[in-house]
Design an enzyme around this catalytic site. Structure first.
Site, PDB file in Angstrom:
ATOM      1  N   ASP A  22       0.851  -1.197   0.000  1.00  0.00           N
ATOM      2  CA  ASP A  22       0.000   0.000   0.000  1.00  0.00           C
ATOM      3  C   ASP A  22       0.883   1.242   0.000  1.00  0.00           C
ATOM      4  O   ASP A  22       1.651   1.463   0.936  1.00  0.00           O
ATOM      5  CB  ASP A  22      -0.906  -0.039   1.247  1.00  0.00           C
ATOM      6  CG  ASP A  22      -1.684   1.257   1.446  1.00  0.00           C
ATOM      7  OD1 ASP A  22      -1.863   2.002   0.458  1.00  0.00           O
ATOM      8  OD2 ASP A  22      -2.107   1.508   2.596  1.00  0.00           O
ATOM      9  N   ASN A  24      -0.231   4.552  -0.318  1.00  0.00           N
ATOM     10  CA  ASN A  24      -0.795   5.829   0.129  1.00  0.00           C
ATOM     11  C   ASN A  24      -1.514   5.767   1.481  1.00  0.00           C
ATOM     12  O   ASN A  24      -2.250   6.665   1.839  1.00  0.00           O
ATOM     13  CB  ASN A  24      -1.740   6.391  -0.948  1.00  0.00           C
ATOM     14  CG  ASN A  24      -2.918   5.464  -1.202  1.00  0.00           C
ATOM     15  OD1 ASN A  24      -2.946   4.336  -0.694  1.00  0.00           O
ATOM     16  ND2 ASN A  24      -3.880   5.927  -1.972  1.00  0.00           N
ATOM     17  N   ASP A  26      -4.006   3.970   2.721  1.00  0.00           N
ATOM     18  CA  ASP A  26      -5.449   3.749   2.919  1.00  0.00           C
ATOM     19  C   ASP A  26      -5.737   2.304   3.363  1.00  0.00           C
ATOM     20  O   ASP A  26      -6.893   1.899   3.451  1.00  0.00           O
ATOM     21  CB  ASP A  26      -6.257   4.115   1.664  1.00  0.00           C
ATOM     22  CG  ASP A  26      -5.885   3.266   0.459  1.00  0.00           C
ATOM     23  OD1 ASP A  26      -4.958   2.427   0.586  1.00  0.00           O
ATOM     24  OD2 ASP A  26      -6.504   3.436  -0.605  1.00  0.00           O
ATOM     25  N   ASP A  30      -1.862  -1.239  -3.788  1.00  0.00           N
ATOM     26  CA  ASP A  30      -2.120  -0.504  -5.025  1.00  0.00           C
ATOM     27  C   ASP A  30      -0.969  -0.665  -6.013  1.00  0.00           C
ATOM     28  O   ASP A  30       0.045  -1.293  -5.705  1.00  0.00           O
ATOM     29  CB  ASP A  30      -2.375   0.984  -4.700  1.00  0.00           C
ATOM     30  CG  ASP A  30      -1.361   1.526  -3.709  1.00  0.00           C
ATOM     31  OD1 ASP A  30      -0.148   1.353  -3.954  1.00  0.00           O
ATOM     32  OD2 ASP A  30      -1.765   2.094  -2.656  1.00  0.00           O
ATOM     33  N   ASP A  99      -5.534 -10.530 -15.296  1.00  0.00           N
ATOM     34  CA  ASP A  99      -6.589 -11.497 -15.047  1.00  0.00           C
ATOM     35  C   ASP A  99      -7.735 -11.146 -15.989  1.00  0.00           C
ATOM     36  O   ASP A  99      -8.155  -9.992 -16.068  1.00  0.00           O
ATOM     37  CB  ASP A  99      -7.057 -11.389 -13.587  1.00  0.00           C
ATOM     38  CG  ASP A  99      -7.393 -12.736 -12.987  1.00  0.00           C
ATOM     39  OD1 ASP A  99      -8.172 -13.474 -13.613  1.00  0.00           O
ATOM     40  OD2 ASP A  99      -6.886 -13.046 -11.892  1.00  0.00           O
ATOM     41  N   ASP A 200      -9.985 -16.465 -16.069  1.00  0.00           N
ATOM     42  CA  ASP A 200     -10.821 -16.864 -14.937  1.00  0.00           C
ATOM     43  C   ASP A 200     -11.937 -17.831 -15.366  1.00  0.00           C
ATOM     44  O   ASP A 200     -12.606 -17.597 -16.381  1.00  0.00           O
ATOM     45  CB  ASP A 200     -11.451 -15.582 -14.373  1.00  0.00           C
ATOM     46  CG  ASP A 200     -12.118 -15.774 -13.032  1.00  0.00           C
ATOM     47  OD1 ASP A 200     -11.416 -16.042 -12.049  1.00  0.00           O
ATOM     48  OD2 ASP A 200     -13.360 -15.649 -12.970  1.00  0.00           O
ATOM     49  N   GLU A 253      -7.916 -20.892 -15.927  1.00  0.00           N
ATOM     50  CA  GLU A 253      -8.384 -21.478 -14.682  1.00  0.00           C
ATOM     51  C   GLU A 253      -9.512 -22.419 -15.081  1.00  0.00           C
ATOM     52  O   GLU A 253     -10.569 -21.969 -15.520  1.00  0.00           O
ATOM     53  CB  GLU A 253      -8.893 -20.418 -13.708  1.00  0.00           C
ATOM     54  CG  GLU A 253      -9.220 -21.039 -12.354  1.00  0.00           C
ATOM     55  CD  GLU A 253     -10.268 -20.288 -11.537  1.00  0.00           C
ATOM     56  OE1 GLU A 253     -10.318 -20.486 -10.321  1.00  0.00           O
ATOM     57  OE2 GLU A 253     -11.056 -19.526 -12.132  1.00  0.00           O
ATOM     58  N   HIS A 319      -4.963 -17.106  -4.519  1.00  0.00           N
ATOM     59  CA  HIS A 319      -5.856 -16.257  -3.718  1.00  0.00           C
ATOM     60  C   HIS A 319      -7.160 -16.956  -3.347  1.00  0.00           C
ATOM     61  O   HIS A 319      -7.981 -16.377  -2.629  1.00  0.00           O
ATOM     62  CB  HIS A 319      -6.158 -14.981  -4.506  1.00  0.00           C
ATOM     63  CG  HIS A 319      -6.931 -15.266  -5.754  1.00  0.00           C
ATOM     64  ND1 HIS A 319      -6.385 -15.963  -6.817  1.00  0.00           N
ATOM     65  CD2 HIS A 319      -8.202 -14.994  -6.103  1.00  0.00           C
ATOM     66  CE1 HIS A 319      -7.301 -16.102  -7.750  1.00  0.00           C
ATOM     67  NE2 HIS A 319      -8.410 -15.520  -7.347  1.00  0.00           N
ATOM     68  N   ASP A 320      -7.394 -18.148  -3.882  1.00  0.00           N
ATOM     69  CA  ASP A 320      -8.627 -18.892  -3.564  1.00  0.00           C
ATOM     70  C   ASP A 320      -8.374 -20.057  -2.615  1.00  0.00           C
ATOM     71  O   ASP A 320      -9.322 -20.750  -2.237  1.00  0.00           O
ATOM     72  CB  ASP A 320      -9.245 -19.485  -4.847  1.00  0.00           C
ATOM     73  CG  ASP A 320      -9.790 -18.422  -5.778  1.00  0.00           C
ATOM     74  OD1 ASP A 320     -10.187 -17.343  -5.292  1.00  0.00           O
ATOM     75  OD2 ASP A 320      -9.821 -18.688  -6.991  1.00  0.00           O
TER      76      ASP A 320
HETATM   77  C1  GLC Z   1     -12.217 -17.623  -9.931  1.00  0.00           C
HETATM   78  C2  GLC Z   1     -11.399 -16.668  -9.101  1.00  0.00           C
HETATM   79  C3  GLC Z   1     -12.137 -16.394  -7.838  1.00  0.00           C
HETATM   80  C4  GLC Z   1     -13.454 -15.755  -8.186  1.00  0.00           C
HETATM   81  C5  GLC Z   1     -14.238 -16.592  -9.181  1.00  0.00           C
HETATM   82  C6  GLC Z   1     -15.319 -15.789  -9.822  1.00  0.00           C
HETATM   83  O1  GLC Z   1     -12.345 -18.855  -9.327  1.00  0.00           O
HETATM   84  O2  GLC Z   1     -10.120 -17.170  -8.900  1.00  0.00           O
HETATM   85  O3  GLC Z   1     -11.402 -15.585  -6.958  1.00  0.00           O
HETATM   86  O4  GLC Z   1     -14.217 -15.572  -7.036  1.00  0.00           O
HETATM   87  O5  GLC Z   1     -13.450 -17.065 -10.229  1.00  0.00           O
HETATM   88  O6  GLC Z   1     -14.783 -14.845 -10.704  1.00  0.00           O
HETATM   89 CA    CA Z   2      -3.482   2.185  -1.201  1.00  0.00          CA
END
Ligand code: GLC
Ligand code: CA
Length: 545
Positions: A22, A24, A26, A30, A99, A200, A253, A319-320
């Protein structure tokens, strides 16, 4: 290695921008924050950065609900910042992958807003259907984020499909206009210097039929839309119209993908796909139930995929998913297990995807409380479990088993306030309290840290054509040991991993091998004279004469 492409010899690092750095104050990561860390990323030795979505979004799914495909989320910065990121990254030999979220848009996307008028040209951009009777949706499909996959629009007496939250309406890929819009988006970013896309949930964009799905305890309807002919046709078209004309990479994905479809995706549609079998290795029936006896399946899925496709997109977390060291490693033998997992990630055949923080061994957050949740899926799941009269504690435990917030806590840069992620202590998700122990600064200073091991490993892989290009050959062993050869140009490497926290006896065939240890997570380890592997021990051995 000359002939191989950047995405084959390179290593990908995934950034979840909201949680990376981050600039700035908040409390939200970013783009200028990312730019400030490019030297770190370069020093790690990675060459491709995949950014989770950076487009404008109402954050119903933290960016996976896009309201403008050709803009930048103002929370993250401006288009100028983004252009600067591409330029600064390029200077350091790093390319940016975006993405691409085109199964659905946000319900706040102007296309969707306009589509709610049945006479609008945008109506066909989405999937609207009449219900069979008042109050009854068109079919029994359920959404990934809970409840029915259809939302009623009273103004036009029609339902729209949303395979995720109702704030993520599915695009209608039978519409030529949708295809053309997406191609415009692809060219827009590729022309700006982007190196490609992580696509995705790309294996479900074409809904083949709208009949009811077979009943299942989780996600009804998938057999109607996963990996259909129409899906392959669309991806082939995007490839031929756009991707083929750029030096770029694509990774799909592909939820629950099988070998056959994976091979088809990789035959002139996409460069690689993420398989999900390994991520299901510790799941039982539904994702809230997990088992500690995952070793056999874990190894088998990884090994089968190595054998069945030419090139894998190798990952152990993102991230999932929960943090891999918490899931497949150990808290008490944290460093050893994180290094063992790193060895696996970087020595299989395919492109390794490192998720931010994995390289310092970031762990799951200690049991989230409900008021700390951010991921909308958690709220739905918690509420559902409560309906079944589970206690608060039980609900938290079950949600914990698939809580995506674990991997989204702020990146741990140092032992200062907010782990150096932000000057603001009120970060959007809490910082993991283990940050004093596991952070970039401390680990850079420690030659035995997980980070230092990653550096060695990345250096080794990047200069070793056997590890990049070599074929994969498994060795049959008991499930606690994962052992395989990599073979290339008359050279042979051998990778040996103990997946458990116990000492395991080595079979004779391995004990009798002679070779040179290239890297080990126990210092000075050799295996030729030993009868066993120590907990989480991992070795990369050169067996070439
Ligand atoms: C994919 C992404 C996930 C998102 C989902 C809907 O699985 O990795 O984070 O919630 O698609 O876009
Ligand atoms: Ca920020």
């Amino acid at each position: 290695m000359e002939q191989s492409k950047l995405w084959q010899k390179g290593i990908v690092y995934q950034i979840y921008p909201r949680s990376f750095a981050d600039s700035n104050g908040d409390g939200i990561g970013d783009i200028p924050g990312i730019i400030s860390k490019l030297d770190y990323l370069k020093s790690l030795g990675i060459s491709i950065l995949w950014l989770s979505p950076v487009y404008p979004t109402p954050n119903a799914d933290f960016g996976y609900d896009i309201s403008d495909y050709m803009g930048i989320n103002p929370e993250f910065g401006t288009m100028d910042d983004f252009d600067r990121l591409i330029k600064e990254a390029k200077k350091r030999g790093i390319r940016i992958v975006m993405d691409l979220v085109v199964n659905h848009t946000s319900d706040e996307h102007p296309w969707f807003k306009a589509s709610k008028d049945a006479n609008s040209p945008y109506h066909e951009y989405y999937i609207y259907k009449k219900g069979p009777r008042p109050g009854v949706p068109p079919n029994n499909w359920t959404s990934n984020f809970g409840g029915p996959a259809w939302e009623y629009v009273p103004e036009i007496d029609e339902w729209y499909l949303h395979l995720f939250s109702k704030k993520q309406p599915d695009l209608n890929w039978r519409s030529e206009k949708v295809i053309e819009e997406v191609e415009k988006v692809l060219r827009f970013w590729l022309d700006r210097g982007v190196y490609g896309f992580r696509c995705d949930v790309i294996n479900q964009i074409y809904k083949e039929s709208f009949e009811d799905g077979k009943w299942k305890p989780w996600l009804i309807g998938q057999e109607r839309y996963l990996m259909k002919e129409g899906n392959h046709a669309i991806l082939k078209r995007l490839h031929d119209d756009v991707f083929a004309h750029y030096d770029c990479m694509t990774v799909g994905e592909t939820y629950n993908v099988d070998f056959k479809n994976a091979r088809r995706f990789m035959d002139g549609e996409l460069d690689m796909v993420f398989q999900f079998d390994t991520m299901n290795a510790d799941k039982v029936i539904v994702p809230i139930f997990v088992t500690k006896r995952w070793h056999k399946k874990f190894k088998k899925t990884l090994s089968d995929w190595e054998e069945q496709v030419n090139w894998n997109a190798v990952y152990l977390e993102n991230h999932d998913q929960k943090r891999s060291v918490s899931r497949f490693g150990s808290k008490t033998k944290h460093d050893l297990s994180a290094k063992m997992l790193a060895t696996l990630l970087l020595t299989l055949k395919g492109t390794p995807f490192i998720y931010q923080g994995e390289e310092i061994g970031m762990e799951d957050y200690p049991l989230f409380k409900k008021k700390e949740y951010k991921d909308p899926v958690n709220f739905w799941l918690y509420g559902l479990l409560r309906k079944f009269h589970f206690s608060d504690k039980q609900c938290l435990r079950f949600v914990n088993n698939m809580n995506r917030d674990h991997a989204r806590t702020p990146m741990q840069w140092d032992d200062g306030p907010a782990a150096g992620f932000s000057s603001n202590q009120a970060t959007w998700l809490p910082v993991n309290p283990n940050y004093k122990k596991y952070n970039v600064k401390a680990e850079e200073a420690n030659p035995d840290s997980v980070l230092s091991y990653y550096r060695k490993l990345i250096k080794l892989r990047s200069s070793d054509e056997v590890l990049v290009l070599g074929s994969y050959e498994k060795m049959d062993t008991k499930s606690s040991i994962f052992a395989y050869y990599r073979l290339y140009g008359g050279k042979m490497h051998f990778v040996l991993l103990n997946l458990t926290d116990r000492r395991v006896t080595l079979p004779k065939a391995i004990r009798e091998m002679k070779g040179k240890v290239l890297l080990s997570n126990y210092e000075g380890a050799g295996f030729t004279y030993k009868k066993f592997l120590r907990p989480y021990e991992s070795l990369i051995v050169d067996l070439s004469e």
